[in-house]
Design an enzyme around this catalytic site. Structure first.
Site, mmCIF file in Angstrom:
data_model
loop_
_atom_site.group_PDB
_atom_site.id
_atom_site.type_symbol
_atom_site.label_atom_id
_atom_site.label_comp_id
_atom_site.label_asym_id
_atom_site.label_seq_id
_atom_site.Cartn_x
_atom_site.Cartn_y
_atom_site.Cartn_z
ATOM 1 N N ARG A 101 0.864 -1.192 0.000
ATOM 2 C CA ARG A 101 0.000 0.000 0.000
ATOM 3 C C ARG A 101 0.890 1.228 0.000
ATOM 4 O O ARG A 101 1.878 1.282 0.745
ATOM 5 C CB ARG A 101 -0.895 0.002 1.233
ATOM 6 C CG ARG A 101 -1.582 1.347 1.429
ATOM 7 C CD ARG A 101 -2.661 1.312 2.464
ATOM 8 N NE ARG A 101 -3.808 0.538 2.007
ATOM 9 C CZ ARG A 101 -4.970 0.482 2.654
ATOM 10 N NH1 ARG A 101 -5.126 1.144 3.784
ATOM 11 N NH2 ARG A 101 -5.948 -0.241 2.176
ATOM 12 N N HIS A 129 -7.867 -0.047 -5.729
ATOM 13 C CA HIS A 129 -7.756 -0.921 -4.541
ATOM 14 C C HIS A 129 -8.367 -2.283 -4.910
ATOM 15 O O HIS A 129 -9.452 -2.639 -4.459
ATOM 16 C CB HIS A 129 -8.498 -0.274 -3.371
ATOM 17 C CG HIS A 129 -8.234 -0.883 -2.026
ATOM 18 N ND1 HIS A 129 -7.661 -2.127 -1.843
ATOM 19 C CD2 HIS A 129 -8.498 -0.397 -0.783
ATOM 20 C CE1 HIS A 129 -7.570 -2.377 -0.545
ATOM 21 N NE2 HIS A 129 -8.072 -1.350 0.124
HETATM 22 C C1 NCD Z 1 -10.326 1.782 2.138
HETATM 23 C C2 NCD Z 1 -9.006 2.303 1.569
HETATM 24 O O1 NCD Z 1 -7.965 2.163 2.200
HETATM 25 O O2 NCD Z 1 -9.083 2.821 0.463
HETATM 26 N N1 NCD Z 1 -10.144 1.025 3.300
HETATM 27 C C3 NCD Z 1 -9.915 -0.316 3.177
HETATM 28 O O3 NCD Z 1 -8.905 -0.728 2.655
HETATM 29 N N2 NCD Z 1 -10.868 -1.162 3.600
HETATM 30 C C4 NCD Z 1 -11.356 2.834 2.297
HETATM 31 C C5 NCD Z 1 -11.033 4.041 3.129
HETATM 32 O O4 NCD Z 1 -9.940 4.166 3.684
HETATM 33 O O5 NCD Z 1 -11.912 4.896 3.208
#
Ligand code: NCD
Length: 305
Positions: A101, A129
């Site tokens: 990430r 994502h």
């Molecule tokens: C999301 C992200 O990181 O984009 N979260 C996740 O991974 N479940 C949504 C968010 O942060 O709002």
């Protein structure tokens, strides 16, 4: 080498296969306990995360593998100026697969160019994502029984919300999908989704700024948080953050079989009292994220139960 950088890196057939494995894992987890014995997953997270990182780790542990990694940029050599490409090549000496990430759009793709092991994009800035999307597709399949012929309302921050971009991209390949995009003007979907996915594939969609007006039409409501960390100024965030709040009163406008999803974390956009409505499936969605990540890790490592 197979990576997962965008939801389109998997064909519809491959996604069907992952969903079938994930549903089997949900039924018979014991069959999968040793599939990844001796394998290691590295989680390289340059941005905060609870669900994505820990569900990846839980998934690998449930497959019999091990995990290593870092959970912030300042605890890795990024703080010394190392590139993601060099970091990925280094970690390939220690692990078999990487979930990454990063706040910069495209960073996992850059890392994948020289990586000898699979890279999974676990969220790149305001872009994509894909593993949240696999989670969302599994949730829809588990709760609705099919991925076609659905009207899906996406509400909140459609501009910066990477889960929204990936979900629209993935669902645009199924027949009979319609989107209702609910956001303030400033937070409408970006051009790469509007032109590159919706117009390009002739997908029917409408845009609203009223949640109440959209609710009665929906099979699925996908709520999202306003992405504070991607705003240029705090005043805009404060003005927009509570624009949509789903309450039990508003739920009475929805169909009895509509489901409410949310990638989480939730801030204010769903009142906690909605959690008790059987149509609220966002905590189940969180659980499904482990099963589909188990299926994905097996697939990218070429392993079967
Ligand atoms: C999301 C992200 O990181 O984009 N979260 C996740 O991974 N479940 C949504 C968010 O942060 O709002």
């Amino acid at each position: 080498m197979k990576h997962l950088l965008s939801p389109l890196d998997l064909s519809v057939d491959e996604i069907d296969g992952l969903i079938a494995v994930a549903e089997d894992i949900a039924r018979s987890p014991e069959k999968y306990r040793h599939v990844c014995d001796g394998k290691k997953l590295a989680t390289c997270f340059y941005e905060p995360s609870t669900r994505t990182r820990l569900s990846f780790e839980s998934a690998m542990l449930s497959l019999g593998g091990s995990v290593l990694g870092f959970s912030s940029a300042d605890s890795s050599s990024a703080a010394k100026g190392e590139s993601v490409a060099d970091t990925a090549r280094t970690i390939a000496c220690y692990a078999d697969i990487i979930a990454m990430r990063h706040p910069k759009e495209g960073a996992p793709m850059v890392a994948s160019l020289r990586s000898p092991i699979p890279i999974i994009n676990a969220g790149d800035g305001g872009h994509q994502h894909p593993t949240q999307t696999l989670t969302d597709l599994l949730t829809i399949h588990m709760e609705k029984g099919h991925l076609d012929n659905l009207t899906i309302g996406l509400c909140g921050d459609l501009k910066f919300g990477r889960t929204v971009h990936s979900l629209i991209t993935a669902l645009s390949r199924y027949p009979g999908i319609r989107f209702v995009l609910i956001s303030p003007d400033e937070l409408r979907v970006p051009g790469f989704v509007r032109d590159g996915v919706l117009y390009k594939n002739d997908i029917p969609f409408e845009e609203h700024d009223s949640l109440e007006a959209a609710l009665p039409k929906l099979d699925i409501l996908y709520m999202t948080r306003v992405q504070r960390e991607r705003f240029f100024n705090e005043e805009d965030y404060i003005r927009l953050k509570d624009r949509y709040i789903l309450t039990i009163e508003k739920m009475s406008l929805a169909r009895p079989e509509m489901i409410v999803m949310h990638p989480m974390p939730r801030v204010n956009e769903i009142s906690v009292e909605v959690d008790d409505d059987p149509r609220a499936v966002y905590f189940k969605q969180t659980q499904y994220g482990v099963y589909i990540r188990m299926a994905l890790i097996m697939n990218l490592l070429g392993l079967e139960a």
